[in-house]
Design a protein around this motif. Structure first.
Motif, PDB file in Angstrom:
ATOM      1  N   ILE A  51      35.265  53.087  42.549  1.00 18.85           N
ATOM      2  CA  ILE A  51      35.761  51.773  42.192  1.00 18.85           C
ATOM      3  C   ILE A  51      37.218  51.704  42.886  1.00 18.85           C
ATOM      4  N   VAL A  52      37.911  52.800  42.629  1.00 19.54           N
ATOM      5  CA  VAL A  52      39.473  52.849  43.092  1.00 19.54           C
ATOM      6  C   VAL A  52      39.774  52.471  44.376  1.00 19.54           C
ATOM      7  N   GLU A  53      38.917  52.912  45.191  1.00 17.83           N
ATOM      8  CA  GLU A  53      38.947  52.955  46.754  1.00 17.83           C
ATOM      9  C   GLU A  53      38.869  51.241  46.745  1.00 17.83           C
ATOM     10  N   GLN A  54      37.870  50.746  46.408  1.00 18.32           N
ATOM     11  CA  GLN A  54      37.199  49.302  46.464  1.00 18.32           C
ATOM     12  C   GLN A  54      38.505  48.149  45.864  1.00 18.32           C
ATOM     13  N   VAL A  55      39.009  48.761  44.902  1.00 20.15           N
ATOM     14  CA  VAL A  55      40.329  47.791  44.374  1.00 20.15           C
ATOM     15  C   VAL A  55      41.508  47.803  45.328  1.00 20.15           C
ATOM     16  N   GLU A  56      41.846  49.344  45.778  1.00 23.77           N
ATOM     17  CA  GLU A  56      42.846  49.404  46.518  1.00 23.77           C
ATOM     18  C   GLU A  56      42.811  48.608  47.991  1.00 23.77           C
ATOM     19  N   GLN A  57      41.515  48.622  48.470  1.00 20.45           N
ATOM     20  CA  GLN A  57      41.182  47.726  49.700  1.00 20.45           C
ATOM     21  C   GLN A  57      41.385  46.382  49.537  1.00 20.45           C
ATOM     22  N   ALA A  58      40.722  46.122  48.400  1.00 21.44           N
ATOM     23  CA  ALA A  58      40.975  44.439  48.063  1.00 21.44           C
ATOM     24  C   ALA A  58      42.485  43.955  47.723  1.00 21.44           C
ATOM     25  N   GLY A  59      43.246  44.823  47.688  1.00 25.10           N
ATOM     26  CA  GLY A  59      44.477  44.598  47.144  1.00 25.10           C
ATOM     27  C   GLY A  59      44.872  43.816  45.867  1.00 25.10           C
ATOM     28  N   LEU A  60      44.000  44.220  45.088  1.00 26.40           N
ATOM     29  CA  LEU A  60      44.222  43.591  43.762  1.00 26.40           C
ATOM     30  C   LEU A  60      45.422  43.874  42.879  1.00 26.40           C
ATOM     31  N   ARG A  61      46.166  42.958  42.467  1.00 28.43           N
ATOM     32  CA  ARG A  61      47.450  43.236  41.545  1.00 28.43           C
ATOM     33  C   ARG A  61      47.545  42.632  40.235  1.00 28.43           C
ATOM     34  N   GLN A  62      46.657  41.962  39.661  1.00 28.50           N
ATOM     35  CA  GLN A  62      46.923  41.240  38.643  1.00 28.50           C
ATOM     36  C   GLN A  62      45.758  40.180  38.457  1.00 28.50           C
ATOM     37  N   ALA A  63      45.519  39.910  36.946  1.00 33.62           N
ATOM     38  CA  ALA A  63      44.524  38.951  36.675  1.00 33.62           C
ATOM     39  C   ALA A  63      43.100  39.396  36.743  1.00 33.62           C
ATOM     40  N   ALA A  64      43.009  40.648  36.735  1.00 37.99           N
ATOM     41  CA  ALA A  64      41.695  41.286  36.838  1.00 37.99           C
ATOM     42  C   ALA A  64      41.170  41.900  35.483  1.00 37.99           C
ATOM     43  N   VAL A  65      39.942  41.884  35.250  1.00 36.96           N
ATOM     44  CA  VAL A  65      39.369  42.572  34.081  1.00 36.96           C
ATOM     45  C   VAL A  65      38.539  43.749  34.462  1.00 36.96           C
ATOM     46  N   ILE A  66      38.754  44.744  34.002  1.00 37.83           N
ATOM     47  CA  ILE A  66      37.978  46.009  34.468  1.00 37.83           C
ATOM     48  C   ILE A  66      36.898  46.229  33.298  1.00 37.83           C
ATOM     49  N   MET A  67      35.565  46.633  33.690  1.00 39.54           N
ATOM     50  CA  MET A  67      34.520  46.782  32.619  1.00 39.54           C
ATOM     51  C   MET A  67      33.933  48.168  32.869  1.00 39.54           C
ATOM     52  N   VAL A  68      33.925  48.995  31.952  1.00 42.52           N
ATOM     53  CA  VAL A  68      33.367  50.319  32.249  1.00 42.52           C
ATOM     54  C   VAL A  68      32.380  50.564  31.086  1.00 42.52           C
ATOM     55  N   GLY A  69      31.166  51.232  31.759  1.00 39.33           N
ATOM     56  CA  GLY A  69      30.061  51.546  30.524  1.00 39.33           C
ATOM     57  C   GLY A  69      28.675  51.608  31.336  1.00 39.33           C
ATOM     58  N   ARG A  70      27.834  52.344  30.562  1.00 39.16           N
ATOM     59  CA  ARG A  70      26.353  52.333  31.026  1.00 39.16           C
ATOM     60  C   ARG A  70      25.737  51.067  30.758  1.00 39.16           C
ATOM     61  N   ALA A  71      26.380  50.262  29.880  1.00 41.35           N
ATOM     62  CA  ALA A  71      25.496  49.104  29.681  1.00 41.35           C
ATOM     63  C   ALA A  71      25.613  47.950  31.050  1.00 41.35           C
TER      64      ALA A  71
END
Length: 255
Positions: free
Chosen positions: A213-233
């Protein structure tokens, strides 16, 4: 537009979409004389609920003292005031410090809830965050960078040991460090969803894993106003069935 009893209303503006406000919130905006709003996070269409005569104040460049002066002065002028906050006032809204100061100034206030950003993000990807036999708890937290210090007991590594569904706010610029910290407990293949500006124009949804996911976020250039959700659900293939709707459950009692 002012009423007989003036009150400062803290109103959850929801995740951004103008039609995701509550009916109560829309009514308060329609009647307000003054509306303070967070221009950094809010889609301006939300302000379409306001009267053309409403005085609008963008707070993105104001400090706390300046915001409080607007609230207190408007109240003393006999004006109805709405303080819009992004998402829901119960999460990262600075509600506590503002209402404490209003109490000291003798100004009445009320809170109207809103749709939290994480709920809009989960809805966007069609996932329940509490899936039977997978995860029954949600942790709402954030990462620390140039922000208020986090208590040591709330370090991300402590929450990671629970393997609950994590919802991480204000952390998109530190996502590399966050994923590094979570990998040992959640595993590199654990699903991760990142939603930028959920429900707003320009929304971005990224689906991946702790490993990629890190590579995707960096390629998208996201810098603010984002929520990160993590989990098997977040994996639609996993989970069991809820006891609540089990055909074998004894429905003669309410327990």
């Amino acid at each position: 537009m002012g009423g007989d009893l003036m009150t400062v209303h803290f109103v959850g503006a929801g995740p951004g979409a103008a039609d995701l406000l509550t009916l109560r919130a829309a009514g308060l905006l329609a009647r307000a004389d003054v509306v303070l709003y967070p221009g950094t996070y809010l889609d301006e269409e939300v302000l379409g609920h306001c009267s053309p005569d409403t005085r609008l104040v963008d707070t993105q460049h104001l400090d706390l003292d300046q915001i409080m002066r607007h609230l207190v002065d408007a109240d003393r002028d006999g004006l109805d005031v709405v303080r819009l906050v992004s998402g829901d006032p119960s999460v990262y809204s600075a509600l506590a410090e503002q209402t404490r100061r209003l109490d000291e100034a003798g100004v009445a206030w009320q809170v109207t809830p809103g749709v939290p950003a994480y709920a809009a993000a989960a809805a966007r990807v069609g996932r329940e965050l509490t899936v039977p036999l997978v995860a029954q708890s949600i942790v709402l937290t954030r990462a620390q960078a140039r922000s208020t210090a986090m208590p040591e007991t709330e370090a991300l590594r402590h929450f990671a040991r629970t393997r609950a569904t994590l919802v991480i706010h204000l952390a998109i610029t530190r996502i590399r460090e966050v994923m590094s910290e979570l990998g040992a407990d959640y595993g590199d293949d654990c699903p991760v969803v990142v939603v930028f500006r959920a429900s707003q124009p320009g929304e971005v949804v990224l689906r991946g894993t702790v490993a990629d996911i890190v590579e995707q976020v960096e390629q998208a250039g996201l810098r603010q106003a984002a929520v990160i959700m993590v989990g098997r659900a977040l994996d639609p293939r996993g989970g069991g069935d809820s006891y609540l709707y089990d055909p074998a459950r004894d429905r003669s009692t309410t327990a």
